[in-house]
Design an enzyme around this catalytic site. Structure first.
Site, short mmCIF file in Angstrom:
data_model
loop_
_atom_site.label_atom_id
_atom_site.label_comp_id
_atom_site.label_asym_id
_atom_site.label_seq_id
_atom_site.Cartn_x
_atom_site.Cartn_y
_atom_site.Cartn_z
N PRO A 1 0.79 -1.23 0.00
CG PRO A 1 -0.12 -1.09 2.13
CD PRO A 1 0.52 -2.06 1.18
CG ASN A 2 -0.30 4.31 1.25
OD1 ASN A 2 -1.26 4.84 0.70
ND2 ASN A 2 -0.36 3.73 2.43
NE ARG B 1 3.87 6.78 1.71
CZ ARG B 1 4.06 5.56 2.20
NH1 ARG B 1 4.56 4.61 1.44
NH2 ARG B 1 3.75 5.30 3.45
CE1 TYR C 1 8.66 5.27 3.47
CE2 TYR C 1 7.10 7.07 3.20
CZ TYR C 1 7.53 5.97 3.89
OH TYR C 1 6.86 5.55 5.01
CG ASN D 1 8.31 -1.64 0.80
OD1 ASN D 1 7.69 -1.80 1.86
ND2 ASN D 1 8.91 -0.50 0.51
CB ALA E 1 1.23 0.44 6.69
CD GLU F 1 9.90 -7.18 6.55
OE1 GLU F 1 9.71 -8.32 7.02
OE2 GLU F 1 9.86 -6.15 7.25
CG HIS G 1 10.71 -1.97 5.37
ND1 HIS G 1 9.36 -1.93 5.16
CD2 HIS G 1 10.98 -3.11 6.03
CE1 HIS G 1 8.82 -3.02 5.69
NE2 HIS G 1 9.78 -3.75 6.22
NE ARG H 1 9.47 6.52 9.05
CZ ARG H 1 8.58 6.25 8.09
NH1 ARG H 1 8.76 5.22 7.28
NH2 ARG H 1 7.52 7.03 7.94
C1 DQA Z 1 7.90 1.32 4.36
C2 DQA Z 1 7.88 1.51 5.87
C3 DQA Z 1 6.48 1.31 6.44
O1 DQA Z 1 6.49 1.53 7.85
C4 DQA Z 1 5.52 2.29 5.80
O2 DQA Z 1 4.21 2.05 6.28
C5 DQA Z 1 5.56 2.26 4.33
C6 DQA Z 1 6.86 2.19 3.66
C7 DQA Z 1 9.28 1.67 3.75
O3 DQA Z 1 9.51 1.29 2.60
O4 DQA Z 1 10.10 2.34 4.39
O5 DQA Z 1 4.54 2.36 3.66
O6 DQA Z 1 7.64 -0.04 4.07
#
Ligand code: DQA
Length: 149
Positions: free
Chosen positions: A11-12, A19, A24, A75, A78, A99, A101, A108
């Protein structure tokens, strides 16, 4: 025979580039995908990429990947911090999942410090921005024996 790699984003992450670029970075998901594609060019690896904002759809994508992919760079956004369903899907498919990020989640908010997925993943990469996806792909090359393990 070529290996098949799924680059999966949750998501996102479709909004990357605009964003919170201070967190990011400024590359879009399309930019990152083509960086990974370029990195993999010397190797016999076929890359596919998918993104979804929906937990169940990500579960479905992982299930389907079981039938064609040799590994996943994921990735989960959240959902990392909330999803037992994604953890169970990763455990079920029995292909290596890395995984990734972009940000260092441990630097954070505390709600980002826990990953439901990490214990069932091959490993976790964070804090190196878009290069984390390259590092994740490199980790799979190692797991597949295409580079020195
Ligand atoms: C993320 C870290 C997550 O906590 C966050 O909700 C994201 C992006 C990252 O790539 O740093 O959406 O996965």
């Amino acid at each position: 025979m070529a290996k098949h790699l799924l680059l999966l984003n949750g998501p996102n992450l479709n909004l990357l580039g605009t964003r919170e670029p201070d967190v990011y970075g400024s590359l879009t998901l399309e930019d990152i995908t083509s960086e990974v594609e370029q990195f993999l060019q010397p190797y016999a690896v076929v890359l596919r990429h998918q993104q979804s904002n929906h937990e169940g759809e990500l579960v479905d994508m992982l299930h389907i990947a079981r039938n064609w992919a040799d590994g996943v760079v994921f990735n989960p956004g959240a959902y990392t911090h909330t999803s037992i369903a994604l953890r169970d899907a990763i455990a079920a498919i029995e292909i290596p999942v890395v995984e990734v990020h972009l940000s260092n989640v441990h630097a954070r908010e505390s709600f980002r410090h826990h990953s439901y997925l990490a214990p069932v993943c091959l490993g976790q990469i964070m804090g190196f921005g878009w290069r984390g996806y390259i590092l994740g792909a490199h980790a799979l090359l190692g797991a597949w024996g295409l580079v020195e393990h």
